[in-house]
Motif scaffolding. Structure first.
Motif, short mmCIF file in Angstrom:
data_model
loop_
_atom_site.label_atom_id
_atom_site.label_comp_id
_atom_site.label_asym_id
_atom_site.label_seq_id
_atom_site.Cartn_x
_atom_site.Cartn_y
_atom_site.Cartn_z
N SER A 52 0.81 -1.24 0.00
CA SER A 52 0.00 0.00 0.00
C SER A 52 0.83 1.27 0.00
CB SER A 52 -0.97 0.05 1.19
OG SER A 52 -1.81 -1.07 1.18
N CYS A 53 2.13 1.15 -0.30
CA CYS A 53 3.01 2.32 -0.26
C CYS A 53 3.26 2.90 -1.65
CB CYS A 53 4.36 1.95 0.34
SG CYS A 53 4.28 1.55 2.08
N LEU A 54 3.41 4.22 -1.67
CA LEU A 54 3.95 4.95 -2.83
C LEU A 54 5.29 5.50 -2.37
CD1 LEU A 54 3.95 6.72 -5.48
CD2 LEU A 54 2.60 8.39 -4.19
N ILE A 55 6.36 5.18 -3.10
CA ILE A 55 7.70 5.64 -2.71
C ILE A 55 8.31 6.46 -3.84
CG2 ILE A 55 10.04 4.95 -2.02
CD1 ILE A 55 8.93 2.50 -0.69
N LEU A 56 8.89 7.61 -3.48
CA LEU A 56 9.66 8.41 -4.43
C LEU A 56 11.14 8.20 -4.14
CD1 LEU A 56 6.86 9.67 -4.83
CD2 LEU A 56 7.96 11.89 -5.03
N TRP A 57 11.92 8.05 -5.22
CA TRP A 57 13.35 7.76 -5.11
C TRP A 57 14.15 8.82 -5.86
CZ3 TRP A 57 14.02 3.08 -2.43
CH2 TRP A 57 12.93 2.21 -2.43
N ASP A 58 15.38 9.02 -5.40
CA ASP A 58 16.31 9.89 -6.11
C ASP A 58 17.67 9.18 -6.12
OD1 ASP A 58 18.08 11.82 -7.06
OD2 ASP A 58 16.99 13.46 -6.11
N ALA A 59 18.07 8.69 -7.30
CA ALA A 59 19.29 7.89 -7.42
C ALA A 59 20.54 8.68 -7.01
CB ALA A 59 19.43 7.35 -8.84
N ARG A 60 20.44 10.01 -7.05
CA ARG A 60 21.60 10.85 -6.72
C ARG A 60 21.87 10.88 -5.22
NH1 ARG A 60 18.83 15.37 -10.37
NH2 ARG A 60 17.24 14.72 -8.89
N THR A 61 20.84 10.53 -4.42
CA THR A 61 21.01 10.65 -2.96
C THR A 61 21.11 9.29 -2.27
OG1 THR A 61 18.61 10.76 -2.66
CG2 THR A 61 19.77 12.85 -2.90
N GLY A 62 21.26 8.21 -3.05
CA GLY A 62 21.41 6.89 -2.44
C GLY A 62 20.26 5.97 -2.76
N SER A 63 20.28 4.78 -2.13
CA SER A 63 19.32 3.74 -2.51
C SER A 63 18.17 3.59 -1.52
CB SER A 63 20.04 2.41 -2.67
OG SER A 63 20.71 2.09 -1.47
N SER A 64 18.02 4.56 -0.62
CA SER A 64 16.87 4.55 0.31
C SER A 64 15.79 5.50 -0.22
CB SER A 64 17.31 5.01 1.69
OG SER A 64 18.29 4.14 2.18
N PRO A 65 14.54 5.30 0.22
CA PRO A 65 13.46 6.18 -0.27
C PRO A 65 13.73 7.66 0.01
CG PRO A 65 12.54 4.28 0.88
CD PRO A 65 14.02 4.23 1.10
N ALA A 66 13.42 8.51 -0.96
CA ALA A 66 13.48 9.96 -0.75
C ALA A 66 12.24 10.38 0.05
CB ALA A 66 13.54 10.69 -2.08
N VAL A 67 11.07 9.84 -0.35
CA VAL A 67 9.81 10.07 0.37
C VAL A 67 9.03 8.76 0.34
CG1 VAL A 67 7.68 11.44 0.53
CG2 VAL A 67 9.70 12.43 -0.54
N LYS A 68 8.47 8.38 1.47
CA LYS A 68 7.66 7.15 1.52
C LYS A 68 6.27 7.49 2.05
CE LYS A 68 7.79 2.35 3.10
NZ LYS A 68 8.61 1.29 3.71
N VAL A 69 5.26 7.22 1.23
CA VAL A 69 3.87 7.41 1.64
C VAL A 69 3.38 6.06 2.14
CG1 VAL A 69 1.57 8.16 0.92
CG2 VAL A 69 3.59 9.16 -0.16
N GLU A 70 3.26 5.94 3.47
CA GLU A 70 2.99 4.63 4.08
C GLU A 70 1.64 4.03 3.67
OE1 GLU A 70 4.77 2.65 5.82
OE2 GLU A 70 6.48 3.82 6.51
N LYS A 71 0.61 4.88 3.63
CA LYS A 71 -0.71 4.34 3.30
C LYS A 71 -1.31 5.18 2.19
CE LYS A 71 -4.67 2.20 5.41
NZ LYS A 71 -5.84 2.36 6.25
N ALA A 72 -0.84 4.91 0.96
CA ALA A 72 -1.32 5.70 -0.18
C ALA A 72 -2.75 5.32 -0.55
CB ALA A 72 -0.39 5.50 -1.37
N HIS A 73 -3.12 4.05 -0.32
CA HIS A 73 -4.48 3.54 -0.56
C HIS A 73 -4.84 2.60 0.58
CE1 HIS A 73 -5.57 4.62 -4.84
NE2 HIS A 73 -4.27 4.89 -4.87
#
Length: 453
Positions: A257-278
């Motif tokens: 149920s998560c939506l995650i935004l990533w930025d490859a320039r800042t590493g391999s962890s989520p940039a923003v994680k929406v825990e309960k998108a739906h």
């Protein structure tokens, strides 16, 4: 008893839809498939003519094992706007194949094709997902045309992208800005590749048709290692999408149920994680090519949600700009229109493909549609030509209001499902001012004609 009632309501809806086809559509081609298809994508335009254009279409064929699974490249005659006559549009048979769709080439695929994506920089190059951890890359123009007969060896992909630890079946995307490929899978990972160097070498080979080897294969099948592996989901990743203006930024959705935004320039962890998108599994995501702040998600909770990436959460929970409620079953596919920033489509297991305009929300509450509560805000067209789940659709960027859609309604049509290529009449999506202006011209033309007689 319930199933019979549901079947009857689907048939009633379909019968009503069919009677309205000449009124609602500028063009419709209905093509009964031999085998079910899980993915359909537009390829390049190959020829332009006065009344129609020829364009490639990519389709998968999911067989029962009596013949191999295939990736099909078809030629479609796309009839131009305002060319088809109403009686021609209405004259189709659910059990026949359309003369507008012709097979051009068949590639024997190693396993079923679950997802196809074309490379924006060169749409002759496509990626496919099958039931394996690898992503397969095909230079479709250079692949040899094969006969899908039982026992035939699979065609050899041009590249094999490795990096997943478990099957990656559905989540697949290609970047509009550079030849980067993105995938998600059962290993809960999002994997990124650059195929830049390999694409240039494929291009240099493209002057020569590769001949299959002794085993009937073509392509060199060289492997490409991952550029990055991104961890943050807690369940299968179901869909991925690039930021339209950056190959380094992307998003993913999954069964957690998560939506995650990533930025490859800042590493391999989520940039923003929406825990309960739906409120359920997420099946699909799309990032607006004309407004990079807007992201759409579709879910098993039957809704489509629109997020603004500048304000994704409130107290850790998803905070969508709007929730679109127009489906009665799980949403399988969402895609923004290439033609208009506020328009998008959503397809679902209810057999309906809805076209929405979020720009109309709020404005229509005081208008003529306000009292018609049958339609949720923003919905302006329902394509009800399929009689079972619509598994995929794709807007045509070369002919922006033309859509290809594919459904698993083989039991109802006596075939392997239905492929439809369609375009609603332009009076539906054009602005009120434009329509009134056109009607005024038409009126004055009528007055001129009657005056001259």
């Amino acid at each position: 008893m319930k199933d019979k009632a549901a079947d009857r309501s689907v048939e009633d809806r379909y019968t009503q839809w069919k009677s309205l086809v000449p009124v609602l559509y500028d063009w419709l081609a209905n093509h009964n498939l031999v085998w079910p298809s899980l993915s359909c994508r537009w390829g390049p335009q190959v020829e332009q003519a006065t009344y129609k254009n020829r364009q490639r279409l990519y389709l998968s064929e999911q067989t029962d094992g009596s013949v191999p699974n295939t990736l099909v490249i078809a030629n479609v005659e796309v009839v131009k706007a305002r060319v088809a006559a109403a009686e021609h549009i209405s004259q189709f048979n659910e059990e026949s194949r359309s003369p507008f769709v012709k097979k051009y080439k068949t590639i024997i695929h190693p396993g079923e094709v679950n997802r196809i994506r074309e490379l924006p920089q060169n749409s002759n190059i496509v990626a496919t997902h099958t039931d394996s951890p690898d992503v397969l890359i095909w230079d479709v123009e250079n692949q040899t045309n094969r006969q899908p007969v039982l026992g035939a060896t699979p065609s050899r992909p041009d590249l094999i992208l490795t990096g997943h630890q478990d099957n990656a079946e559905f989540a697949l995307a290609m970047s509009p800005t550079e030849p980067f490929v993105l995938s998600g899978g059962k290993d809960k990972s999002v994997v990124l590749w650059s195929i830049h160097d390999h694409i240039s070498s494929l291009a240099t080979d493209s002057g020569t048709q590769k001949s299959p080897g002794s085993n009937g294969k073509s392509g060199n099948g060289s492997t490409v290692q991952a550029r990055g592996i991104f961890q943050g989901h807690e369940d299968t990743v179901e869909d991925v999408q690039f930021n339209p203006s950056s190959a380094q930024e992307f998003c993913s959705v999954g069964d957690d149920s998560c939506l995650i935004l990533w930025d490859a320039r800042t590493g391999s962890s989520p940039a923003v994680k929406v825990e309960k998108a739906h409120d359920a599994d997420l099946h699909c995501v799309d990032w607006n090519p004309n407004d990079v702040n807007l992201i759409l998600t579709g879910s098993a909770d039957n809704t489509v949600r629109m997020y603004d990436r500048r304000n994704l959460t409130s107290g850790g929970i998803g905070s969508p700009v709007h929730i679109f409620e127009g489906h009665s079953a799980a949403v399988l596919c969402v895609q923004w229109s290439p033609a208009k920033a506020s328009v998008f489509g959503s397809a679902a297991e209810d057999g309906v493909l809805n076209i929405w305009d979020h720009g109309k929300i709020g404005k229509e509450e005081n208008g003529a549609g306000a009292e018609n509560s049958n339609y949720p805000p923003g919905l302006f067209f329902r394509h009800a030509g399929h009689r079972d789940k619509v598994v995929d659709f794709h807007w045509n960027s070369a002919d922006p209001w033309t859509i290809v859609s594919v459904s698993e309604d083989g039991e109802k049509t006596g075939g392997g499902g239905t492929l439809q290529i369609w375009r609603m009449i332009d009076l539906i999506y054009r602005s009120e001012e434009e329509v009134i202006e056109e009607l005024d011209k038409f009126k004055s033309h009528l007055l001129t004609c009657s005056g001259s007689s």
